[in-house]
Write a protein that holds these residues in place. Sequence first.
Motif, short mmCIF file in Angstrom:
data_model
loop_
_atom_site.label_atom_id
_atom_site.label_comp_id
_atom_site.label_asym_id
_atom_site.label_seq_id
_atom_site.Cartn_x
_atom_site.Cartn_y
_atom_site.Cartn_z
N THR A 1 12.39 18.80 5.00
CA THR A 1 13.01 19.52 6.11
C THR A 1 14.51 19.59 5.92
OG1 THR A 1 13.23 19.63 8.52
CG2 THR A 1 13.29 17.44 7.52
N ASN A 2 15.10 20.69 6.36
CA ASN A 2 16.55 20.79 6.52
C ASN A 2 16.86 21.34 7.90
OD1 ASN A 2 15.75 23.41 6.20
ND2 ASN A 2 17.07 23.87 4.45
N ALA A 3 15.94 21.07 8.88
CA ALA A 3 16.12 21.48 10.26
C ALA A 3 16.67 20.30 11.06
CB ALA A 3 14.80 21.97 10.86
N ASN A 4 17.80 20.52 11.68
CA ASN A 4 18.44 19.44 12.43
C ASN A 4 17.52 18.93 13.54
OD1 ASN A 4 20.30 18.59 14.94
ND2 ASN A 4 21.36 18.15 13.01
N GLY A 5 17.37 17.61 13.60
CA GLY A 5 16.55 16.99 14.64
C GLY A 5 15.08 16.89 14.31
N ALA A 6 14.65 17.38 13.13
CA ALA A 6 13.23 17.28 12.76
C ALA A 6 12.82 15.82 12.66
CB ALA A 6 12.98 18.01 11.44
N GLN A 7 11.59 15.53 13.08
CA GLN A 7 11.13 14.15 13.13
C GLN A 7 9.80 13.97 12.40
OE1 GLN A 7 11.24 13.39 17.46
NE2 GLN A 7 12.85 11.90 17.01
N LEU A 8 9.62 12.76 11.92
CA LEU A 8 8.38 12.33 11.27
C LEU A 8 7.95 11.02 11.92
CD1 LEU A 8 7.54 12.15 7.50
CD2 LEU A 8 7.45 10.07 8.85
N LEU B 1 0.85 -1.19 0.00
CA LEU B 1 0.00 0.00 0.00
C LEU B 1 0.88 1.23 0.00
CD1 LEU B 1 -2.81 -0.93 2.56
CD2 LEU B 1 -2.82 -1.18 0.07
N LEU B 2 0.44 2.24 -0.78
CA LEU B 2 1.18 3.50 -0.87
C LEU B 2 0.61 4.49 0.14
CD1 LEU B 2 3.11 5.55 -2.13
CD2 LEU B 2 1.39 5.95 -3.92
N TYR B 3 1.46 4.93 1.08
CA TYR B 3 1.10 5.99 2.04
C TYR B 3 1.65 7.31 1.47
CZ TYR B 3 -0.02 2.58 5.76
OH TYR B 3 -0.56 1.56 6.51
N PRO B 4 0.81 8.17 0.92
CA PRO B 4 1.31 9.44 0.36
C PRO B 4 1.73 10.39 1.47
CG PRO B 4 -1.08 9.41 0.33
CD PRO B 4 -0.67 8.05 0.80
N PRO B 5 2.44 11.48 1.13
CA PRO B 5 2.89 12.42 2.17
C PRO B 5 1.74 13.04 2.97
CG PRO B 5 4.07 12.79 0.11
CD PRO B 5 2.97 11.82 -0.21
N THR B 6 0.54 13.06 2.39
CA THR B 6 -0.61 13.65 3.08
C THR B 6 -1.43 12.62 3.86
OG1 THR B 6 -1.90 13.42 1.05
CG2 THR B 6 -0.82 15.54 1.43
N ASP B 7 -0.93 11.40 3.99
CA ASP B 7 -1.67 10.37 4.71
C ASP B 7 -1.88 10.78 6.17
OD1 ASP B 7 -1.93 7.73 6.32
OD2 ASP B 7 -2.17 7.09 4.24
N PRO B 8 -3.08 10.55 6.72
CA PRO B 8 -3.34 10.97 8.11
C PRO B 8 -2.52 10.23 9.14
CG PRO B 8 -5.18 9.68 7.27
CD PRO B 8 -4.29 9.97 6.09
N ASP B 9 -1.92 9.09 8.77
CA ASP B 9 -1.09 8.36 9.72
C ASP B 9 0.37 8.79 9.66
OD1 ASP B 9 -3.00 6.94 11.05
OD2 ASP B 9 -2.85 5.15 9.80
N ILE B 10 0.64 9.86 8.91
CA ILE B 10 1.96 10.48 8.92
C ILE B 10 1.84 11.79 9.70
CG2 ILE B 10 3.84 11.47 7.56
CD1 ILE B 10 3.05 9.64 5.27
N VAL B 11 2.62 11.91 10.76
CA VAL B 11 2.59 13.11 11.60
C VAL B 11 3.96 13.78 11.54
CG1 VAL B 11 2.27 14.03 13.93
CG2 VAL B 11 0.84 12.14 13.12
N TYR B 12 3.96 15.06 11.21
CA TYR B 12 5.20 15.82 11.08
C TYR B 12 5.44 16.63 12.35
CZ TYR B 12 4.73 14.74 6.10
OH TYR B 12 4.59 14.09 4.89
N GLY B 13 6.66 16.54 12.86
CA GLY B 13 7.03 17.39 13.98
C GLY B 13 7.41 18.78 13.50
N SER B 14 8.07 19.53 14.35
CA SER B 14 8.49 20.88 13.97
C SER B 14 9.64 20.82 12.99
CB SER B 14 8.91 21.67 15.21
OG SER B 14 10.01 21.05 15.84
N GLY B 15 9.78 21.85 12.18
CA GLY B 15 10.90 21.95 11.24
C GLY B 15 10.58 21.52 9.83
#
Length: 476
Positions: A174-181, A150-164
């Motif tokens: 992101t090009n912010a050091n320590g950014a998380q997904l 299954l393809l999870y696109p970048p806008t999938d609701p089960d993908i949560v982006y942190g700060s950065g």
Amino acid sequence: MSAARQRVIDDTDQDIQYGPGDWLVVDPNSLHVGNFGPVYQGTSHASSSDSILSFPFNGTSISVFGSIIISTVNNITDPTWECYVDQTKIPNGNDKFQFPENNWGLCSQPQLDPGPHVLSIQVKSKGQKFYLDYLTYTPLPNASFETAVLLYPPTDPDIVYGSGWRSFGGETGTNANGAQLFLSFHGTSVVQYGFVPHELSHNATWATYSIDDGNPVNFTLPGLAPTEGTTQYFTSLFRTPTIPSGPHNLVITYGGDDQHTPLMIGGFYVTNTSTGAMLFPSPISISPSISTTTPSPSPSQNPSDSAKHSLHTASVGAIASLVVAGVIVSLLIAIGIVLCQRRRRRKQHTPDPTAATPYPVDEVPRSLAISAGDAGSRKTRPPGSFLPVPQNSWTGKNRVNNSLRPPLGFASSSASGSTASVPIMQQHSHNESSLPEENGARVMQHHDSGVRLSTLALDLRARNDVVHLPPGYSAV
């Protein structure tokens, strides 16, 4: 309206029926072309003659991808193809594109009635090969598979982006050091695809991924050669090892900074088993927050400390449960304090059976209180007067004249801090005090509860005109 994750069907899938025609498996080394990445799973089917293929599916959309390598001579393009769903022609992509590319959209139908359908492709070739790489289709919401990608696109609701994270040309990166997904998925493995933009720094860097709070695994973000002027798409960044089928959490941590190539998210290919396609609302827009002060751990630091956050952090239900538990504990403590205070007050006001509290002796009419010097004299008792009978405090009966003060002629004796009125009488050997007769009656004050066998006692007990007074003991 809603959309579901798409299922990816490789060209080697047994549900694809090749023929009639001369279909063959292509050497992937012959398809290192363009800047759209390698062929999917390293395999591709090709035909250089008039051929047909078909694929049955149950869903609401279908797309076809392959390598486009065409030749155009005298305005005649070779090869050509037409795609049909249920014998109805669907639109082709740009089938005249003159530059070789992999992962090219050959044809697509974004909306279909829910239900079973059949895709068919008719190829016409004069010698130039037609390449099929993979298909994608949108399965029904209740579909389940023994195994599927299954393809999870970048806008999938089960993908949560942190700060950065922010948008780079419409793509999330992101090009912010320590950014998380954070990715929540159900399956046995994950492949992340991204791209490398030529507009930003080309310097290679690193990132990590961890699954279910496991140890972080480093992977390389290769960047670009200093002279490279073209963005590289469909780049496979990492592939996880096979893990037990089930729900898992994956955390990605970026180790670079704005002096290194960014981490761009193209999507995740999740090998999924025995679960539905899982609907989610569509369209979905993501506005990643841009952090101006992102934590910057050095490369020597272990990013797993921050990577060990769960995808679904404190649920509202858990927080509510903690609040309710706190209120209950507070109420129990308050009730305990109140009960202790009541018990303390009750203990202070309850007579101690072991304490020597004098037994109350109620007031005797002054006319009956005769001193030892008056022995033998007679006094007239006031009409209607009586000797009160004291009651034990726990009998529930009211004490007679309990509130009266001792009259004159009574001495006070105290025990355990309490005062009782005791008449002064002549003492006898057996703790008996005898009073002279008054109107034919004699009064005897007892000083203990023992058996009285003295001559005086026997003599007085035989008489009916003797009035007995109990001793002034504590109530027991």
